[in-house]
Design an enzyme around this catalytic site. Structure first.
Site, PDB file in Angstrom:
ATOM      1  N   CYS A  94      -3.315   3.523  -5.246  1.00  0.00           N
ATOM      2  CA  CYS A  94      -1.987   4.192  -5.200  1.00  0.00           C
ATOM      3  C   CYS A  94      -2.117   5.512  -5.416  1.00  0.00           C
ATOM      4  O   CYS A  94      -2.960   6.421  -5.096  1.00  0.00           O
ATOM      5  CB  CYS A  94      -1.307   3.298  -5.957  1.00  0.00           C
ATOM      6  SG  CYS A  94       0.453   3.115  -5.115  1.00  0.00           S
ATOM      7  N   ARG A 127       9.166   5.662   3.188  1.00  0.00           N
ATOM      8  CA  ARG A 127       8.439   4.749   1.829  1.00  0.00           C
ATOM      9  C   ARG A 127       7.947   3.439   2.281  1.00  0.00           C
ATOM     10  O   ARG A 127       8.504   2.739   3.180  1.00  0.00           O
ATOM     11  CB  ARG A 127       9.318   4.386   0.784  1.00  0.00           C
ATOM     12  CG  ARG A 127       8.778   4.087  -0.479  1.00  0.00           C
ATOM     13  CD  ARG A 127       9.340   4.511  -1.822  1.00  0.00           C
ATOM     14  NE  ARG A 127       8.572   3.906  -3.059  1.00  0.00           N
ATOM     15  CZ  ARG A 127       7.919   4.759  -3.619  1.00  0.00           C
ATOM     16  NH1 ARG A 127       7.771   6.054  -3.177  1.00  0.00           N
ATOM     17  NH2 ARG A 127       6.954   4.285  -4.601  1.00  0.00           N
ATOM     18  N   HIS A 191      -1.382  -1.940  -4.121  1.00  0.00           N
ATOM     19  CA  HIS A 191      -1.261  -1.462  -5.381  1.00  0.00           C
ATOM     20  C   HIS A 191      -1.466  -2.634  -6.700  1.00  0.00           C
ATOM     21  O   HIS A 191      -1.688  -3.614  -6.329  1.00  0.00           O
ATOM     22  CB  HIS A 191       0.121  -0.693  -5.579  1.00  0.00           C
ATOM     23  CG  HIS A 191       1.401  -1.725  -5.678  1.00  0.00           C
ATOM     24  ND1 HIS A 191       2.521  -1.060  -5.868  1.00  0.00           N
ATOM     25  CD2 HIS A 191       1.479  -2.871  -5.873  1.00  0.00           C
ATOM     26  CE1 HIS A 191       3.512  -2.065  -6.295  1.00  0.00           C
ATOM     27  NE2 HIS A 191       2.747  -3.184  -6.301  1.00  0.00           N
TER      28      HIS A 191
END
Lengths: 234, 415
Positions: A94, A127, A191
């Site tokens: 990430c 996003r 992530h």
């Protein structure tokens, strides 16, 4: 590899630990110990010097401010650079993944990255939040990757590096490719505790660090987890 | 407004209609068995009168309670404490967004006081709508990051929401993020509520330097942000007020964290003129809240429900749970957050030595986590099978939001 044990270094948990990032350190240590390998885990705060004698370095996720701060401090410190030059492995997720490139976007401006690999990151139109799955680069000998992504960035790979995988679900770098693989460095937008669902990547890092092949473990639970998550996006 | 003119009597016509329709919709929702009516009524009311919440709040003295964890319980405790003064409207079902506030106030009719639990994201909006006398801020930690604002950003939103307001703040002196947000307020009462979870506040939100913690104290190593001197604190089972007087608090709710919530409730009520000595007996009457801490008996098993929605909440639950067979249940549906990464922020080792069962939609994520944590466990595919897998006696259930609701439904919505 250092003489006695596998040394795992978690870089700046005070800055780069947004969501379960400790998991990758715990999983690597557990997989090594299950094979009888001694392990040493080190958490290095951002106001401490980074050791250059580690075998595997971990970079986690972070918010914009801490990400920019981590880049500045690591650039001054140079410990990670030296470790990689002497053959250490790096797993970066990430925000930590974006850091390995030449530049990234944080707090409304472009910031200089660690310039370890030929890639750069900027801000995407939306996003990316949700399940991420993909087919790994064949040379890596890995099964399909599965993870969860939550990032606003898009990453552009240069000519000198290869993606970790081709995206089958989710966004990853740009909707087509996901992550990066070069030498002993793996970067990914999966992530947090990405190795929980991808123990084979953990074993790849351990084999790079030790120079030996990892014998299989009883991975019944991770296998059930993988199958469940991959079935959920099929 | 004269003292016998309640809020409803002074409502504009549109607000009166909206209030009436809102209450009818809530009643219909309950009658139809579709819900408890705590959201739908407010939703319809706000469609008719967008300012309905302001209209319903006008004329009441309001306290708001917000934070990542403990806000439902603290709201209930505060409402109990405020009951010393008179009738209190409150959203005690945990419906903590403006629709829920609107429903709660419409349903309550005219009361001189209101205590409202507020979702962290809505604090600014609800302060504007209700002009509260007091805002209580409990804590801030990571919670469902796939949709929630990151912790530092949330602290910043709170700070902006409080700056320049004519409201008193009651805030947790032990949470650096809360202190940073609250210290812009004109007047603050600090409560030493404790902070078991430190991992979202190692970096100073003011200057980015490291935050040092020593024996319960904390300070930034780079600027002047540091733990304020608390006016309210705990001493064993007692809450100590600003005059140093000890009040023995006997709660029906478990854990140190609930004694801290009681201290906050007393501090809020004190701002309205309630004496701690008068409020303490009422706190002891508060039992379970929407099933949290509820106990049920099935097949000779005494089952207690503990809700844990995020890493900080899990640490608190381990502290409360007895050393008996324990069922952990994890889902990752919309209200839970879709991401299970937080499992690695929780150290499950306090469960060593207890028989552990796991279930829920995301039991496999939990299985891998527990294996790495060295905690033995048994996977079961239903709550009934969990009961069958343990001997008669006690069972502690720790579950996240929808998993908790699922099990509570199996126990006939025990409360």
């Amino acid at each position: 590899m250092s003489t006695e044990s596998v040394r795992i270094v978690w870089v700046y948990p005070d800055l780069l630990s947004t969501y379960g990032d400790r998991g990758n350190m715990l999983i690597l240590a557990w997989r090594a110990r299950m094979r009888g390998m001694p392990v040493e885990t080190v958490e290095v705060r951002s106001d401490e010097r980074l050791p250059d004698q580690g075998d595997i370095y971990l970079l986690g996720g972070g918010e914009d401010g801490p990400q920019a701060l981590a880049a500045q401090r690591m650039t001054l410190d140079r410990g990670l650079h030296r470790a990689l030059e002497s053959g250490a492995a790096l797993f970066a997720v990430c925000a930590g993944y974006q850091l390995v490139g030449s530049s990234f976007f944080a707090k409304g401006e472009m910031c200089a990255g660690l310039d370890l690999l030929d890639l750069s990151s900027d801000r995407g139109p939306t996003r990316a939040v949700g399940e991420l799955a993909g087919t790994p680069a064949p040379d890596l000998g890995l099964p399909p990757i599965t993870g969860f992504e939550n990032h606003g960035g898009r990453t552009h790979l240069g000519a000198g590096v290869r993606p970790l995988a081709r995206v089958t679900t989710g966004v990853g770098n740009d909707g087509a490719s996901e992550g990066v693989w070069q030498g002993k460095i793996v970067g990914t937008y999966m992530h947090g505790p990405a190795l929980a669902r991808n123990p084979a990547i953990g074993d790849l890092l351990l084999s790079w660090a030790t120079g030996s092949t990892m014998e299989p473990l009883d991975d019944a639970w991770p296998t059930r987890l993988r199958n469940e998550r991959l079935a959920a996006v099929r | 407004m004269t003292s016998n003119t309640g809020p409803n009597k002074s409502l504009p016509l549109r607000a009166k209609v909206a209030t009436s329709v809102s209450k009818t919709a809530a009643a219909l929702s309950r009658a139809a068995g579709r819900g408890d009516g705590s959201v739908i009524g407010g939703w319809i009311g706000l469609k008719i009168d967008p300012d309905l919440l302001s209209h319903l709040a006008a004329g009441r003295r309001v306290a708001l309670v917000s934070g990542t964890n403990g806000k439902t319980t603290t709201t209930r405790l505060t409402a109990a404490a405020m009951g010393v003064l008179g009738d209190v409207a409150t959203n005690s079902l945990g419906a903590n967004m403006p629709t829920g506030h609107t429903s709660a106030l419409a349903r309550a009719g005219h009361t001189p006081y209101a205590v409202l639990e507020v979702d962290e994201h809505y604090l600014d909006q609800v302060i504007t709508a209700t002009s509260p006398h007091v805002v209580a801020l409990l804590n801030l930690s990571r919670d469902q990051l796939d949709r929630a604002k990151e912790v530092a950003m949330m602290a910043s939103l709170w700070r902006d929401a409080l700056r320049g307001r004519d409201t008193h703040v009651v805030a947790n002196a032990d949470d650096p993020m809360v202190v940073w947000a609250a210290r812009v307020a004109d007047s603050v009462t600090w409560v030493a509520s404790g902070q078991r979870w430190h991992d979202d506040s190692w970096v100073c939100p003011e200057c980015g330097a490291h935050i040092e913690r020593v024996d319960g104290d904390w300070y930034c190593t780079g600027c002047d942000l540091r733990r304020p001197v608390p006016q309210w604190r705990l001493d064993g089972d007692a809450v100590v007020d600003p005059f140093g007087e000890h009040h023995l608090v006997t709660l029906q709710l478990p854990g140190r964290v609930n004694r801290a919530n009681a201290a906050t409730a007393l501090a809020v009520a004190a701002q309205f003129g309630v004496r701690a000595a008068d409020a303490v007996p009422r706190l002891g009457q508060v039992t379970s809240i929407a099933g949290r801490y509820a106990t049920a008996v099935r097949d000779e098993r005494t089952i207690r429900l503990l809700l844990a929605k995020n890493p900080a909440g899990w640490l608190e639950a381990f502290d409360m749970a007895e050393h008996v067979p324990t069922l952990l249940s994890i889902n990752a549906r919309d209200p839970d957050g879709l991401d299970t990464s937080w499992l690695y922020d929780v150290d499950f080792s306090p469960l060593h030595g207890r028989p552990v069962l796991i279930t829920g939609d995301r039991a496999m994520d939990l299985a891998v986590r527990l294996e790495v944590n060295g905690v033995s466990f048994t996977h079961v595919t239903s709550f009934a099978r969990a009961l069958a897998a343990i001997p008669p006696g006690r069972l502690e259930v720790i579950a996240n939001y929808t998993a908790f609701q699922d099990i509570r439904a199996e126990l006939d919505r025990v409360n």
